[in-house]
Design a protein around this motif. Structure first.
Motif: not given
Length: 149
Positions: A89-94, A98-104
C-alpha cells in the motif's frame, strides 16, 4: 453475518449484511460479467478502507489539519510459498502536517481492525445448515469441515 447469494448472472454475487448490499464478480475472461470487484479486491478494499478510517480518526483525535487521506492497495498471492499473502500500500495524507506527524499516524494505523484480522490465526468452519446456524451459530449434526488457512 454476511450472506452471499448468486444472482442469476454468471458469477455475479450479491453480498448483504442485512442492512447494506454490494456485489462481487469476476472478469469476463473468467466467465464473469466484469461489472463489480473481484473477491480479492473486496478483501483489499476492506484493508484500505479500515486503514483510511483509522488514519482519519487518529488525525482528528490529535487535532491535526488534514484535507484528504488516500490509500492505494494491492495484494500478491505467492505462488512459491503456500499460504503467503502480501498486501502492498501507498499512503498519501494531504494537509498541513509535518513528515514526522504523517509517519506517526501511519505507524499507529497499522494496528487497524482489518490489519488485526489479517494477521490473526484463522480457521474456516462450516457451521451447518443456514436456519439452525442463524439461530445460534451452533454446529449441528453435519460433518464439521474445519481447516486452518
Amino acid at each position: 453475518m454476511i450472506t452471499s447469494t448468486s444472482t442469476g448472472e454468471n458469477y455475479v454475487i450479491e453480498l448483504s449484511d442485512g442492512s447494506h448490499i454490494s456485489y462481487a464478480d469476476v472478469p469476463a475472461e473468467s466467465g464473469g460479467q466484469d461489472k463489480f470487484q473481484r473477491p480479492g479486491d473486496i478483501l483489499t478494499s476492506s484493508f484500505a478502507a479500515c486503514m483510511n478510517m483509522t488514519m482519519q480518526r487518529i488525525l482528528q483525535e490529535r487535532g491535526l489539519d488534514y484535507d484528504k487521506v488516500m490509500i492505494e492497495a494491492d495484494f500478491d498471492w505467492s505462488k512459491t510459498e503456500r499460504n503467503r499473502l502480501e498486501f502492498y500500500y501507498i499512503v498519501d495524507i494531504q494537509g498541513n502536517l509535518t513528515e514526522q506527524e504523517k509517519e506517526e499516524v501511519k505507524a499507529e494505523a497499522r494496528n487497524c481492525t482489518v490489519c488485526q484480522y489479517l494477521q490473526a490465526e484463522k480457521t474456516l468452519t462450516e457451521i451447518g445448515h443456514w436456519r439452525e446456524a442463524k439461530e445460534g451459530y451452533e454446529t449441528i449434526s453435519v460433518e464439521n469441515k474445519s481447516s486452518e488457512i
